[in-house]
Design an enzyme around this catalytic site. Structure first.
Site, PDB file in Angstrom:
ATOM      1  N   GLY A 185      -8.245   6.099   4.737  1.00 37.37           N
ATOM      2  CA  GLY A 185      -9.008   4.960   4.219  1.00 37.37           C
ATOM      3  C   GLY A 185      -8.155   3.766   3.842  1.00 37.37           C
ATOM      4  N   SER A 186      -7.018   3.579   4.535  1.00 38.24           N
ATOM      5  CA  SER A 186      -6.154   2.452   4.165  1.00 38.24           C
ATOM      6  C   SER A 186      -6.835   1.118   4.440  1.00 38.24           C
ATOM      7  CB  SER A 186      -4.807   2.532   4.891  1.00 38.24           C
ATOM      8  OG  SER A 186      -4.983   2.372   6.280  1.00 38.24           O
ATOM      9  N   SER A 187      -7.578   1.023   5.532  1.00 37.43           N
ATOM     10  CA  SER A 187      -8.240  -0.260   5.818  1.00 37.43           C
ATOM     11  C   SER A 187      -9.333  -0.542   4.799  1.00 37.43           C
ATOM     12  CB  SER A 187      -8.814  -0.270   7.243  1.00 37.43           C
ATOM     13  OG  SER A 187      -9.931   0.590   7.334  1.00 37.43           O
ATOM     14  N   GLU A 231     -14.671  -3.714   6.626  1.00 33.85           N
ATOM     15  CA  GLU A 231     -14.577  -2.503   7.438  1.00 33.85           C
ATOM     16  C   GLU A 231     -15.254  -2.685   8.790  1.00 33.85           C
ATOM     17  OE1 GLU A 231     -12.194  -0.395   6.481  1.00 33.85           O
ATOM     18  OE2 GLU A 231     -13.518   1.357   6.360  1.00 33.85           O
ATOM     19  N   ASP A 247     -15.716   5.140   3.387  1.00 33.43           N
ATOM     20  CA  ASP A 247     -14.366   4.796   2.935  1.00 33.43           C
ATOM     21  C   ASP A 247     -14.397   3.674   1.901  1.00 33.43           C
ATOM     22  OD1 ASP A 247     -13.818   6.609   4.905  1.00 33.43           O
ATOM     23  OD2 ASP A 247     -12.248   5.427   5.876  1.00 33.43           O
ATOM     24  N   SER A 293       0.814  -1.217   0.000  1.00 30.17           N
ATOM     25  CA  SER A 293       0.000   0.000   0.000  1.00 30.17           C
ATOM     26  C   SER A 293       0.848   1.268   0.000  1.00 30.17           C
ATOM     27  CB  SER A 293      -0.923   0.035   1.221  1.00 30.17           C
ATOM     28  OG  SER A 293      -1.761   1.172   1.139  1.00 30.17           O
TER      29      SER A 293
END
Lengths: 397, 397
Positions: B145-147, B194, B205, B136
Site C-alpha cells: 500500500g505504498s501508493s 489511487e 489500501d 517512505s
C-alpha cells in the site's frame, strides 16, 4: 474334506483420499497395495495343527484333539456373522491363556487363526490337521492392513479346505481368483478375523484384501469401483509411531473449536475423493498425462488439508519436500501424525529419479517400497507364480 | 488560504486474512502496518511548486502559473468523486508528456500529485506554492500500500492547506488525528490518487492508510473494526516478483477446474477471517496467550489454503519453515507467489529469537521489518514526533 496343498495371497491397503474425513461421513477411497501376505497351507497326517508366522516369530502347534472340545457345547452359527461368537472368543482366551488386556500382535494372530479355524470347521465331522505358514511383505502396525491381509488369507485357505468355496483351477506360473459369491464369503470370515484382532474394525481393510482394486467407502457402505487402473507408487513408512485414536480425537476437537473453518475442509476432502474417483474411472479407459497431473494436484491439495485438520507431521512434510524436489507428489496415507505416505509415480517416471529419491528417504531412516495400487485382491497361487524369496520363506517351515 | 508547515504520515497495509477469497465475495481483513510514509509540506514564497520523492528519485518543480491553465476550462466537480475527471487526467498527460502505456512509478506519482493538487485547489482563487517532500519506510510494488499511503498523505496535506479540513492542535513530540468527517474527505481524495495510479483500485489500501486499525472488506464494503489490538509482527519481503493479475486468474482457473474442492476452501477462508475478527475484538479487551494461539492456528491454516488455491511459493514455504523452527507462525500476505509474508510475534517473543530468525531470513536475501499492525491511520506530526532518520531525509530537500 481333506486338506490340499495351497498357496493364497492377499494385498495390503492404503487410503488414497478421505482418511479422517470418512469418520465424519465423507467419501474415502481405499486402494489395494501390492505388498502381499502369502499363506501356504500344507496337509498334515500327524494330527497336529501348526501356525508359523516367521515375520512376527510365532511358531505354534496344537494337537487337533485338544481343540475339539473348544467348539463344544455348540458351534458358532455360521449364518450369524454380524458379530463375534463371544462364547468361542472367551473359550479361546481361556485355552491359550492370553489375557484380554493390552493384547499383543502375537496373541491376536493366534486367536484370529484359531477362531476362524474353529468357526469354519464348526460343523465338520472332524478337525483337519495342516500347517499354515505365512510370509508377509507388509509391515505390521503401519496402517497398511497387514492383519486384514492375514485374515483374508486364513479365510480363503480354510474355506477352500472346508469345501465352502471351490478351488479354482490355477495354471503353472499363474494365479486364479474366486467367483463373486465366494469372495463375499471370504470377506465375511476375514471380517470376523479382523473383529478378533481389532474389536470394531470398519471392514474396509478386509474388503480391500478380498476384492482388491479400489473401494469407495462412505457412511459404512463399501463399494468396489467397477473399473480402475493399476498405478505405480512409492510407499514410504516414516516409522514415526502414532496413536490413530488420539489423532481421530484431535481432528474432532479441531472441528469443534473451528466449525466454520473445518467443516468446509471436510467438504473439500469429499470433493477430492469424488473427483479422484471420476478421474480413476476415466483412466481405466485411457490414462493420459493430464489424468496424472490431476491425481498429483489432488494429492497436494489433500496433503495441505490433512495438515489443516491437524494430522500432519514433520516427517511427512519432509517426504513431500524430498519427492517434490524430483517432481513427484506425495501425501500421507491413513492416520497421519507419522506413519506412511504415498508418492504417485507416472508410467514414465525415470528409475534413476526413483532410486535417488528412495536413497534420500532411506537415509532419513524411512522404509520405502516401489509397488502398485489397484491390484487384484485375494488369489490362489501356483507355487511357481510366487516370488522366489517369499517361496523360500514359506518352504522353510 | 496560506500554506503552513506541516508533516503528516500514513501507514502501509497488509492483508491479515482473505486475500484472493475476497475476489470471490468472501470476507478479508486488511490491517494497517506501522511502516509509514511521511510527507512534509513547506510553504514557498517563490511561486514554485516542488515535489521531492527521494525514495524513487523524483525531483520535480513547476511554476504555479504554468499549472493554472490546466484547471481550465472547468474544474473537476469536487462532489463528483466516484470517478476520475478524465479531462483533467488527459490534460495532465499532455502537460507532463507521460504516455498512457506502461506507466512507471515516477510518472504515476507525479500525475497523482498534480491531479490531487489541481482538483483540491480547483476552486481556489490562486494556486498555492509549496514544497512537498515525501520519505517512505514502505517498499514500492510489494503490495504494502505504498501508493495509497502516498495518496493519503497528499490528500491530508492539501486538504489542510486548502482549509477543507482543520489543522488539529498537535503538541510537541506528539501526533494528532482528524475528526471522522475530515478523515472521510481525506479518504475520498486519496482514492482519487489511487485511481490515477492504479486505474480501478479496490479502495481498501487508501481506507487502511486513512483509518488505520483493521478493516473488514467484503463484496465492496469496507468497514473499520471498532476496537482492535495492536499486534507485533515481522514483515518479510521475499522480493520474488509476481503478477497479481496472473495469480488472480490462476485462482479463478483452479476454482473452475475443481469447483467441488475449491469452493469449500474459499468458505473455509471466510470462516478464518470471521473467526479472526471475533478473536481480535476479544483481544482488544483482554489479550490472553490463548488468543495468540488461535491467531497462530488461523495463520497456519490459511497458509495451507493459499497453497491449495495455487498462490504459494517456495520462498514463502521457506519463510514459514524458518520462523516455525523458532516457534513463530507465518503466512503470505497479499497476492502471494512470492511478495510478502507476515509472522505474528507475541508480546513476550524473545528478542534473541527474533534476531536469529531475522538474520536467517536476510541471509536468504529477504528484507525484514519488525513492526506493528492495527496502528493509527493518517496523522499530523509535530516535527519532534518524527523519527530522526526520517526527519533528516525530509529536511534534506
Amino acid at each position: 474334506m481333506s486338506p490340499v496343498f495351497l498357496i493364497v495371497s492377499a494385498p495390503g491397503k492404503a487410503i488414497l483420499h478421505g482418511e479422517h474425513a470418512v469418520v465424519h461421513g465423507k467419501v474415502a477411497l481405499a486402494v489395494s497395495v501390492n505388498l502381499r501376505t502369502y499363506l501356504r497351507l500344507q496337509p498334515s497326517s500327524s494330527g497336529i495343527l501348526r501356525l508359523h508366522l516367521p515375520n512376527i516369530e510365532v511358531f505354534a502347534s496344537w494337537d487337533v484333539s485338544t481343540l475339539l472340545p473348544l467348539r463344544l457345547p455348540r458351534a458358532a452359527d455360521p449364518r450369524d456373522l454380524n458379530k463375534l461368537d463371544l462364547a468361542l472368543f472367551q473359550r479361546l482366551h481361556d485355552f491359550t491363556g492370553f489375557t484380554d488386556e493390552a493384547p499383543d500382535t502375537h496373541s491376536m494372530a493366534v486367536l484370529a487363526f484359531l477362531y476362524i479355524y474353529l468357526s469354519i470347521f464348526a460343523e465338520s465331522r472332524e478337525l483337519p490337521a495342516f500347517t499354515v505358514t505365512v510370509c508377509s511383505e507388509l509391515p505390521t502396525g503401519a496402517g497398511l492392513g497387514s492383519s486384514a491381509a492375514f485374515s483374508v488369507c486364513l479365510s480363503a485357505a480354510m474355506l477352500s479346505v472346508q469345501g465352502a468355496i471351490s478351488l479354482p483351477p490355477v495354471h503353472p506360473e499363474s494365479t486364479a481368483r474366486w467367483r463373486k459369491e465366494e469372495l463375499e464369503l471370504i470377506n465375511i470370515w476375514a471380517f470376523q478375523g479382523e473383529r478378533v484382532i481389532h474389536g470394531t474394525p470398519s471392514g474396509v481393510d478386509n474388503a480391500v484384501g478380498t476384492w482388491g482394486g479400489i473401494l469407495r467407502y462412505c457412511a459404512g457402505n463399501i463399494t468396489p469401483l467397477s473399473r480402475v487402473p493399476m498405478l505405480r507408487i512409492l510407499l514410504t513408512n516414516t516409522k514415526i509411531p502414532r496413536s490413530t485414536k488420539l489423532l481421530v480425537a484431535g481432528v474432532r476437537d479441531k472441528i469443534k473449536k473451528f466449525p466454520s473453518i473445518m467443516a468446509p475442509v471436510l467438504d473439500s476432502i469429499d470433493g477430492i475423493s469424488i473427483t479422484c474417483e471420476q478421474t480413476l474411472q476415466e483412466m481405466a479407459n485411457d490414462a493420459t498425462p493430464e489424468h496424472y497431473s490431476v491425481l498429483e494436484e489432488l494429492m497436494d491439495i489433500n496433503q495441505h488439508h490433512l495438515n489443516v485438520v491437524g494430522v500432519g507431521h514433520a516427517s511427512l512434510d519432509h517426504l513431500c519436500r524430498v519427492t517434490l524436489a524430483r517432481g513427484l507428489h506425495s501425501k500421507l496415507t491413513g492416520a497421519g501424525g507419522g506413519g506412511c505416505g504415498i508418492t504417485l509415480l507416472r508410467p514414465d517416471t525415470d528409475s534413476l529419479v526413483l532410486q535417488s529419491v528412495t536413497r534420500e528417504l532411506r537415509d532419513c531412516g524411512y522404509d520405502c517400497w516401489e509397488t502398485s495400487i489397484g491390484v487384484p485382491g485375494v488369489q490362489l497361487h501356483s507355487a511357481s507364480s510366487v516370488k522366489g524369496d517369499v517361496l523360500s520363506v514359506l518352504n522353510s517351515y
